[in-house]
Design a protein around this motif. Structure first.
Motif, mmCIF file in Angstrom:
data_model
loop_
_atom_site.group_PDB
_atom_site.id
_atom_site.type_symbol
_atom_site.label_atom_id
_atom_site.label_comp_id
_atom_site.label_asym_id
_atom_site.label_seq_id
_atom_site.Cartn_x
_atom_site.Cartn_y
_atom_site.Cartn_z
ATOM 1 N N THR A 232 25.890 39.361 17.350
ATOM 2 C CA THR A 232 24.695 40.158 17.070
ATOM 3 C C THR A 232 24.608 41.283 18.095
ATOM 4 O O THR A 232 25.359 41.317 19.082
ATOM 5 C CB THR A 232 23.409 39.314 17.179
ATOM 6 O OG1 THR A 232 23.295 38.811 18.523
ATOM 7 C CG2 THR A 232 23.406 38.165 16.198
ATOM 8 N N TYR A 233 23.670 42.180 17.879
ATOM 9 C CA TYR A 233 23.434 43.242 18.856
ATOM 10 C C TYR A 233 23.000 42.666 20.197
ATOM 11 O O TYR A 233 23.486 43.079 21.252
ATOM 12 C CB TYR A 233 22.378 44.207 18.327
ATOM 13 C CG TYR A 233 21.981 45.274 19.317
ATOM 14 C CD1 TYR A 233 22.828 46.344 19.580
ATOM 15 C CD2 TYR A 233 20.764 45.199 19.992
ATOM 16 C CE1 TYR A 233 22.472 47.323 20.499
ATOM 17 C CE2 TYR A 233 20.401 46.179 20.901
ATOM 18 C CZ TYR A 233 21.263 47.234 21.153
ATOM 19 O OH TYR A 233 20.909 48.193 22.076
ATOM 20 N N ALA A 234 22.086 41.671 20.165
ATOM 21 C CA ALA A 234 21.639 41.057 21.421
ATOM 22 C C ALA A 234 22.800 40.397 22.141
ATOM 23 O O ALA A 234 22.881 40.425 23.371
ATOM 24 C CB ALA A 234 20.541 40.026 21.138
ATOM 25 N N GLY A 235 23.731 39.815 21.380
ATOM 26 C CA GLY A 235 24.886 39.175 21.990
ATOM 27 C C GLY A 235 25.841 40.147 22.637
ATOM 28 O O GLY A 235 26.673 39.756 23.465
ATOM 29 N N SER A 236 25.745 41.435 22.279
ATOM 30 C CA SER A 236 26.633 42.438 22.876
ATOM 31 C C SER A 236 26.130 42.925 24.224
ATOM 32 O O SER A 236 26.849 43.591 24.956
ATOM 33 C CB SER A 236 26.779 43.634 21.933
ATOM 34 O OG SER A 236 25.566 44.395 21.888
ATOM 35 N N LYS A 237 24.883 42.607 24.544
ATOM 36 C CA LYS A 237 24.295 43.068 25.796
ATOM 37 C C LYS A 237 24.653 42.108 26.928
ATOM 38 O O LYS A 237 24.683 40.894 26.753
ATOM 39 C CB LYS A 237 22.768 43.138 25.686
ATOM 40 C CG LYS A 237 22.248 44.043 24.573
ATOM 41 C CD LYS A 237 22.450 45.506 24.898
ATOM 42 C CE LYS A 237 23.619 46.121 24.152
ATOM 43 N NZ LYS A 237 23.796 47.567 24.434
ATOM 44 N N GLY A 238 24.916 42.651 28.090
ATOM 45 C CA GLY A 238 25.205 41.833 29.249
ATOM 46 C C GLY A 238 23.965 41.090 29.727
ATOM 47 O O GLY A 238 22.843 41.440 29.379
ATOM 48 N N PRO A 239 24.147 40.027 30.518
ATOM 49 C CA PRO A 239 22.986 39.271 31.023
ATOM 50 C C PRO A 239 22.152 40.093 31.995
ATOM 51 O O PRO A 239 22.682 40.945 32.715
ATOM 52 C CB PRO A 239 23.633 38.069 31.734
ATOM 53 C CG PRO A 239 25.005 38.543 32.107
ATOM 54 C CD PRO A 239 25.424 39.486 31.022
#
Length: 478
Positions: A232-239
């Motif tokens: 997902t888009y959220a999963g592409s963002k770093g922590p």
């Protein structure tokens, strides 16, 4: 299905449902992607995380059922035995707050590696304390040090659940994955309480716990840091770090991706309060259930069965409804919370009148209602916290920190509210039940003010639609 570099992937293109091969790595830009993808190895990582969660949770309650035997065999006091559990609760608090920083700097996998190493160290330092040649103080020191390392591992695998599900699962499986990880911890605690008195004397019991900790530790190699292409888009963002969440809550300058509106800050405060109170009360009841019920004539077995009833019925309910949260009630988590939380609060309040002699059936009904409505709230609470903060590991650390902190406070408070030997009945916890009921009702009332806009999910769906448009354009060009 096709394999590429030994990775089996599934397309997230729901409209065409065709198979695509993975790109080398996920991008982190905000523009539309040509695809999002799922990897089957997400399930092996989830299974590993569940088993690590179960075993790491066993150390906290392990010595409770064998406290008298432990005190006798090691020549220590019951208070010292209690501290073998208390140290886990105390060390949990600062450790939980450090986990987002570790994930932000080193990633999910390295954080899990730390937990696995801590599990192995705890296992054999604790077992070293069983040597017959040691003095009582020397043996107790090793037991405490072993429990200290165990208390590092437990919060790691508990807090990391929402971040793992965000990194590896799509919109149709994220809440379910969070739920599975969330309930594996209390399940591990229940298994620990069951096993510790059944596997031999105290020294053999400690050895069994060490063997299980050692056997499960290598499963950490099944947990991947991140998929090559995000789901997902959220999963592409770093922590994001815990500091960024604190700054966002205080209204200070942060990155655009972690900015929170005033309404979102208010919502997170509500989620934090309600989650902390419900987890704290549940932990407290698990610890002192026998002390609440036995003065009224209930046996230790009946007390244990009531606690197990609450947990097991809640687990069954969570397994049933979590997929519905992912696929049916996808945008209604706040509404569901406004329905379930008041029911849970009334259930805890009703114990003030229900705990009396010869009322077993009513107590089991109440435990069932509390379990069915409260356990599914674990993934809902954590997912809502992620939605309003866009900081999965930071929000998870905060809510679990709050729940365990209140659990410690409630246990100490209920002990102070115990009736004396001249009470009716002697040593009853009636005032403690009143305290618990009032706290739950007051803390849960704020749920009615929750708006809980699921902005993370909205953004994921928007980016998914953009990716489908891009895919369609690429197919036309080809």
């Amino acid at each position: 299905m096709i394999e590429s570099d030994t990775r089996v992937v599934e397309s997230l293109d729901y409209s065409q449902n065709h198979v695509v091969t993975p790109t080398d790595e996920a991008t982190n830009d905000d523009g539309p992607r040509d695809s999002y993808r799922l990897y089957r190895r997400r399930f092996t990582g989830l299974v590993a995380l569940v088993f690590l969660n179960i075993v790491s949770a066993m150390s906290w309650p392990w010595f409770g059922p064998i406290s008298n035997n432990t005190a006798a065999e090691f020549g220590i006091t019951l208070d010292e035995v209690n501290w073998l559990g208390n140290i886990v609760a105390i060390v949990y608090l600062p450790t939980a707050l450090l986990i987002p920083s570790v994930i932000s700097r080193y990633g999910i996998r390295r954080c899990c590696d730390i937990g696995a190493v801590a599990l192995i160290i705890s296992a054999w330092v604790r077992y070293a304390g069983t040597a017959q040649s040691l003095s009582p103080k020397g043996a107790y020191a090793l037991l405490i040090v072993g429990q200290f390392f165990a208390s590092i591992a437990q919060p790691i695998y508990q807090v990391i659940g929402p971040k793992y599900s965000e990194t590896w699962f799509d919109l149709k499986g994220r809440t379910t994955a969070t739920m599975i990880v969330a309930i594996s911890n209390p399940f591990g605690g229940a298994i620990g309480q069951l096993l510790s008195p059944l596997v031999g004397d105290t020294r053999q019991s400690i050895l069994v716990l060490g063997i299980m900790s050692t056997v499960v530790a290598p499963l950490v190699f099944l947990i991947g840091a991140a998929p090559p292409t995000p789901p997902t888009y959220a999963g592409s963002k770093g922590p994001h770090s815990l500091t960024s969440l604190v700054r966002a809550m205080l209204g200070l300058k942060v990155e655009p991706t972690t900015y929170m509106t005033i309404r979102e800050r208010f919502d997170f405060a509500i989620i934090f309060m309600v989650f902390s109170v419900l987890v704290g009360i549940s932990n407290t009841f698990a610890i002192i259930s026998a002390q609440i019920l036995q003065p009224y004539g209930y046996s230790a077995d009946q007390s244990g069965f009531m606690g197990a009833c609450m947990l097991l019925t809640g687990m069954v309910a969570a397994f049933i409804v979590a997929p519905l949260f992912d696929r049916v009630f996808t945008h209604h988590l706040a509404i569901i919370s406004k329905i379930l939380v008041p029911i849970v609060a009334v259930g805890w309040l009703s114990l003030i009148w229900a705990v009396r002699p010869d009322n077993t059936a009513a107590l089991f009904v109440i435990m069932t209602v509390i379990g069915v409505c409260s356990v599914p709230m674990l993934p809902i609470g954590m997912e809502l916290a992620c939605e309003v903060t866009r900081n999965a590991d930071g929000s998870s650390a905060f809510v679990w920190f709050g729940g365990n902190l209140l659990g410690v406070i409630f246990v100490l408070s209920t002990g102070a509210l115990r009736a004396g030997p001249n009470g009716s009945p002697p040593l009853n916890l009636k005032h403690a039940l009143i305290f618990m009921g009032i706290v739950v009702m007051a803390g849960s009332a704020s749920i009615l003010l929750l708006r809980g806009q699921q902005k993370r999910r909205d953004l994921d769906e928007e980016k998914l639609q953009e990716s489908l448009i891009v895919q369609g354009e690429l197919n036309v060009i080809r």
